[in-house]
Design a protein around this motif. Sequence first.
Motif, short mmCIF file in Angstrom:
data_model
loop_
_atom_site.label_atom_id
_atom_site.label_comp_id
_atom_site.label_asym_id
_atom_site.label_seq_id
_atom_site.Cartn_x
_atom_site.Cartn_y
_atom_site.Cartn_z
N LEU A 290 11.77 11.92 -14.51
CA LEU A 290 10.64 10.99 -14.40
C LEU A 290 11.12 9.61 -13.95
O LEU A 290 10.58 9.04 -13.00
CB LEU A 290 9.92 10.89 -15.75
N ASN A 291 12.16 9.12 -14.60
CA ASN A 291 12.68 7.81 -14.22
C ASN A 291 13.24 7.81 -12.81
O ASN A 291 13.05 6.86 -12.05
CB ASN A 291 13.77 7.38 -15.21
N GLU A 292 13.91 8.92 -12.48
CA GLU A 292 14.46 9.04 -11.13
C GLU A 292 13.35 9.03 -10.09
O GLU A 292 13.46 8.38 -9.04
CB GLU A 292 15.25 10.35 -11.05
N THR A 293 12.24 9.73 -10.40
CA THR A 293 11.12 9.79 -9.47
C THR A 293 10.53 8.40 -9.22
O THR A 293 10.23 8.04 -8.09
CB THR A 293 10.01 10.72 -10.01
N ILE A 294 10.38 7.64 -10.31
CA ILE A 294 9.81 6.29 -10.16
C ILE A 294 10.71 5.43 -9.28
O ILE A 294 10.27 4.79 -8.33
CB ILE A 294 9.61 5.62 -11.54
N LEU A 295 12.03 5.46 -9.57
CA LEU A 295 12.98 4.67 -8.79
C LEU A 295 13.00 5.09 -7.33
O LEU A 295 12.96 4.27 -6.42
CB LEU A 295 14.38 4.82 -9.37
N LYS A 296 13.03 6.42 -7.13
CA LYS A 296 13.12 6.93 -5.76
C LYS A 296 11.88 6.61 -4.96
O LYS A 296 11.95 6.40 -3.74
CB LYS A 296 13.34 8.45 -5.78
N SER A 297 10.71 6.59 -5.63
CA SER A 297 9.45 6.33 -4.92
C SER A 297 9.47 4.97 -4.27
O SER A 297 9.00 4.80 -3.15
CB SER A 297 8.27 6.40 -5.88
N THR A 298 10.00 3.98 -4.99
CA THR A 298 10.00 2.63 -4.43
C THR A 298 10.87 2.58 -3.18
O THR A 298 10.51 2.00 -2.17
CB THR A 298 10.54 1.60 -5.46
N LYS A 299 12.01 3.28 -3.24
CA LYS A 299 12.90 3.28 -2.10
C LYS A 299 12.27 4.06 -0.93
O LYS A 299 12.33 3.65 0.22
CB LYS A 299 14.23 3.92 -2.48
N ASN A 300 11.63 5.17 -1.31
CA ASN A 300 10.90 5.99 -0.34
C ASN A 300 9.87 5.19 0.43
O ASN A 300 9.77 5.28 1.65
CB ASN A 300 10.13 7.06 -1.12
N ALA A 301 9.08 4.40 -0.32
CA ALA A 301 8.02 3.60 0.28
C ALA A 301 8.62 2.59 1.24
O ALA A 301 8.11 2.37 2.35
CB ALA A 301 7.22 2.89 -0.80
N CYS B 281 0.84 -1.20 0.00
CA CYS B 281 0.00 0.00 0.00
C CYS B 281 0.87 1.25 0.00
O CYS B 281 0.61 2.22 -0.72
CB CYS B 281 -0.89 0.06 1.23
N MET B 282 1.92 1.21 0.82
CA MET B 282 2.85 2.34 0.88
C MET B 282 3.46 2.59 -0.49
O MET B 282 3.55 3.71 -0.96
CB MET B 282 3.98 2.03 1.85
N LEU B 283 3.87 1.48 -1.12
CA LEU B 283 4.52 1.58 -2.42
C LEU B 283 3.59 2.24 -3.44
O LEU B 283 3.97 3.19 -4.11
CB LEU B 283 4.93 0.18 -2.88
N MET C 38 0.94 4.12 -3.02
CA MET C 38 0.61 5.52 -2.74
C MET C 38 1.81 6.44 -2.93
O MET C 38 1.69 7.52 -3.49
CB MET C 38 0.08 5.67 -1.32
N THR C 39 2.99 6.00 -2.47
CA THR C 39 4.17 6.86 -2.61
C THR C 39 4.45 7.13 -4.09
O THR C 39 4.76 8.25 -4.48
CB THR C 39 5.41 6.19 -1.99
N LEU C 40 4.30 6.08 -4.91
CA LEU C 40 4.54 6.26 -6.34
C LEU C 40 3.57 7.30 -6.92
O LEU C 40 3.99 8.24 -7.58
CB LEU C 40 4.38 4.91 -7.06
N GLY C 41 2.29 7.13 -6.64
CA GLY C 41 1.29 8.06 -7.16
C GLY C 41 1.54 9.48 -6.71
O GLY C 41 1.58 10.41 -7.51
N VAL C 42 1.75 9.64 -5.40
CA VAL C 42 1.93 10.99 -4.83
C VAL C 42 3.20 11.64 -5.36
O VAL C 42 3.20 12.80 -5.76
CB VAL C 42 1.94 10.92 -3.29
N ASN C 43 4.30 10.87 -5.41
CA ASN C 43 5.55 11.44 -5.90
C ASN C 43 5.47 11.88 -7.36
O ASN C 43 5.97 12.94 -7.71
CB ASN C 43 6.70 10.44 -5.74
#
Lengths: 168, 196
Positions: free
Chosen positions: B26-37, A48-50, A52-57
């Motif tokens: 864009l690619n950086e954002t996608i990659l970073k999001s996964t790590k962020n989560a 769920c975190m994954l 949402m974080t993707l969408g929001v970012n």
Amino acid sequence: MQIISSFLLPFLILVVIFYGIIKKVPIYDVFIEGAKESYEMILSLFPCMLGMTLGVNLLLKGNLISFLLSYLSFLPIPKEVIPMTLLRSISGSTTLAFMNHLFELYGPDSLIGRLASVIQGSTDTTIYILTLYFGSIGIKKTKYALKVGLFADLIGIIASVIAVELFF
Amino acid sequence: MVNMIWGCFIIIGILSFFIQGDFSLLNETILKSTKNAFDLTIQLFPMMALWLGIMKIASSSGLLQKLSHLLYPLLSKLFPEIPKNDESFSFIASNIIANLFGLGNAATPFGLKAMKSLQTINKKKDTASRSMITFLAINTSGLTMIPTTIISMRLMYGSKHPTEIVFACIFATACSTIAALLLDRYYAKKEEKKCR
């Protein structure tokens, strides 16, 4: 106030342990048993975190917000605070960072600083809470929960603006 | 609804990158999001384990049940669906109390426990029950008396009166919580009529 809340957590733990001993609970065993429940919770949270974080970012980094801003200058609130009102329901960490930024620029005791504080403090991140709480138990149909949450955020923001005018 | 919103976030987000033509970001954002989560989830882990452990002691010793008896008159009105003496009440009570005192990282594990226990009395397992939505209405409206994070931030930036915003916050959060509960009631009533 600061002292009260930093005192509260340790005090709470103390009371729980003390009461456990009085009631002859095997406190250490029970503690371990309870702490183990966190594995399962964390595992069900990550997807769920994954999502949402993707969408929001994607939404935030896409800079759509600054584009929207130019259309919202008619609102009766300082324009510096408008991004916070738009993002409050979506991303709590972003608005917290934004509040810091406003504190740095205008100071926490300015009108803008106070309004930012009250907006940040008066409502919570609806999207995050809904994803987290429903996700952890696998609820897919959330019915009217989102509408209720977003409506509350709107009222909270309007009330914040009124409150700052009233109290200061 | 959540499906739609998530889809919109992703589509609008990716399209706005396309318009700007910034593909590396864009690619950086996608990659970073996964790590962020991942980081976000892991950050929750230790505090969650601690509070679930403490909570278990509180519930085995009967302290939690005492607490929920104290708040029962109020909670039973807000959650008419939950049977009396159900353990959901004690988790909901602890979550609300932790929130009131601004103890966010204690409130979350209590809240998740409450959801889990509400799920055991939920009839349709993939659909949110009325009590769940009421509970989340209270949580998303940010019910709090002492906004600890904000007070400490204000202090950090040299505020002369870091706590001066407390009453304004209580006023605003009361407004949003009441609004949330009213709308929640309205929808719940509407749903009831549909079922008849």
